[in-house]
Enzyme design. Structure first.
Site, PDB file in Angstrom:
ATOM      1  N   GLU A 242      -2.700 -64.544  32.909  1.00 38.51           N
ATOM      2  CA  GLU A 242      -1.520 -64.144  32.620  1.00 38.51           C
ATOM      3  C   GLU A 242      -0.527 -64.676  33.612  1.00 38.51           C
ATOM      4  OE1 GLU A 242      -1.322 -60.233  29.838  1.00 38.51           O
ATOM      5  OE2 GLU A 242      -0.555 -60.279  31.554  1.00 38.51           O
ATOM      6  N   ARG A 268      34.550 -73.353  27.650  1.00 41.35           N
ATOM      7  CA  ARG A 268      35.508 -71.994  27.707  1.00 41.35           C
ATOM      8  C   ARG A 268      36.749 -72.617  28.966  1.00 41.35           C
ATOM      9  NH1 ARG A 268      37.405 -67.365  26.251  1.00 41.35           N
ATOM     10  NH2 ARG A 268      37.598 -65.599  27.900  1.00 41.35           N
TER      11      ARG A 268
END
Ligand SMILES: Cc1cc2nc3c(=O)[nH]c(=O)nc-3n(C[C@H](O)[C@H](O)[C@H](O)COP(=O)(O)OP(=O)(O)OC[C@H]3O[C@@H](n4cnc5c(N)ncnc54)[C@H](O)[C@@H]3O)c2cc1C
Length: 380
Positions: A242, A268
């Site tokens: 994992e 932006r």
């Protein structure tokens, strides 16, 4: 030292990104619900549920590094990080312990269905009183003729409410310490198994989690993974998978987030200038890139060492897990800042990236536990 990927590996990554984008397009509003059986079968068809399982059991036969690269592609292309997590927990914490430690009969019985999307698996280790410290498990398994009788309750089983089988761990000899736990495969329809309702949680909404109760639950001896008493090492090994491979999904997420941030600060405008022209804004993006690339390199090295079977891989996987999870969380907070108020709204998926990154510093061993491992490996 070679830092590049081969043409074949690049091709596999690009193909997977395209296939995942096609199967799970961005903008499909899922109301925060868990994955469906159809989602799971789609993942099975794409090979994402069995990447590191040998092909003779229906898997992809890849090593840790190549598996991680595929999970990275999945994380980059899939806007639903809960789905990436659900598939990776199924593969690395459930299929891999069976692959690496299970007997031939166990592998043939369960792995093909786990790889092709027929079966969902949940890893059931955590208990109410056993989280970071899993040395004393209240769930017990008592030997009876032909097998074991399991009793007690597991908590926080990812995929638990949807799972068809559990990989679980129980105390079989309370006096044997690390060697006193045993790993079992328990099908959901075994008498005495009750899966709880899904927990209400902050993020990873496509991956349901819940408790699982075992009551006078008979499990035949052939469902033991490895041999009785081997549960501790088997669990640690699954956490190695994992920590090394599952977190590649967060590297992919960080890639996607960075692309979104770069596009946003270019486009932006405030004070008659693009946001990108403010140094404090572009510095923030540069810091995000630094966290991402350093985490990526640590993850690749941890996976490479795992493939080489190097003994120092515990140190590398702990460093990688720390860097990827803490980097993902810091980058997600920065992404919200860069998007301003828009980052706090649901539409762009920026706030979801933050909610999905928070648990990464908790599961598979918290950041504090990773630091303990690093310190121990340094002889402290
Ligand atoms: C999204 C998510 C998915 C999960 N999926 C699964 C799953 O599929 N299967 C499963 O079995 N479990 C799962 N878990 C549970 C997870 O493994 C535990 O939450 C984790 O191990 C921490 O345990 P705990 O929550 O009991 O926290 P605790 O152990 O109580 O820790 C609380 C705090 O104390 C700190 N702490 C504890 N011990 C030490 C120490 N020795 N040194 C320094 N600090 C310390 C921790 O770092 C943490 O900050 C999941 C958790 C989450 C959030």
């Amino acid at each position: 030292m070679e830092f590049g990927w081969s043409n074949e590996e690049c091709g596999r990554y690009d193909k997977l990104v395209a296939a995942v984008r096609d199967a799970f397009p961005s903008g499909v509003v899922r109301e925060g619900g868990p994955f469906t059986p159809e989602d799971w079968q789609r993942l099975g068809k794409m090979g994402l549920l069995g990447l590191s399982v040998p092909d003779r059991y229906g898997g992809g036969g890849l090593g840790a590094l190549e598996s991680a690269r595929s999970v990275e592609a999945f994380g980059r292309a899939c806007p639903y990080t809960g789905l990436v997590f659900a598939a990776s927990a199924h593969l690395f914490a459930c299929a891999m312990p069976i692959t690496d430690w299970g007997g031939e009969e166990l592998k043939r019985r369960f792995l093909p269905a786990m790889c092709d999307g027929e079966l969902v698996a949940g890893n059931a280790m955590t208990e109410a009183q056993a989280g970071s410290d899993v040395s004393r498990l209240a769930v017990t398994a008592t030997q009876v003729p032909g097998g074991w009788m399991l009793d007690g309750e597991k908590s926080f089983v990812s995929n638990g409410p949807n799972a068809g089988l559990y990989v679980t761990y129980a105390t079989t000899d309370p006096d044997a310490g690390h060697w006193g736990k045993t790993a079992f495969v328990v099908p959901r329809d075994t008498p005495g198994v009750t899966a709880g309702e899904p927990f209400e949680k902050m993020g990873l909404l496509q991956c349901p989690a819940g408790s699982v109760r075992f009551e006078n639950c008979f499990v035949p001896a052939e469902n033991v993974i490895g041999v009785p008493g081997q549960g501790g090492p088997i669990f640690q090994d699954s956490m190695g998978w994992e920590r090394a491979c599952l977190f590649a999904g967060y590297v992919g997420l960080a890639d996607r987030l960075l692309d979104q941030c770069v596009a946003h600060v270019r486009e932006r405008r405030q004070f008659d200038r693009p946001l990108a022209s403010f140094e404090s804004v572009s510095d923030r993006v540069a810091d995000m890139k630094l966290r991402l690339e350093s985490a990526r390199l640590l993850l690749y090295r941890a996976c490479w060492e795992k493939d080489q079977g190097l003994s120092r891989s515990a140190l590398s996987t702990a460093l990688s897990k720390l860097a990827v999870s803490e980097g993902a969380l810091a980058n997600a907070v920065d992404a919200v800042r860069l998007f301003g108020g828009r980052g706090y709204l649901r539409a762009d998926g920026i706030e979801a990236a933050l909610r999905d990154s928070v648990p990464s510093v908790i599961f598979s061993g918290t950041s504090d536990i990773q630091r303990r491992i690093v310190a121990r490996e340094l002889g402290l």
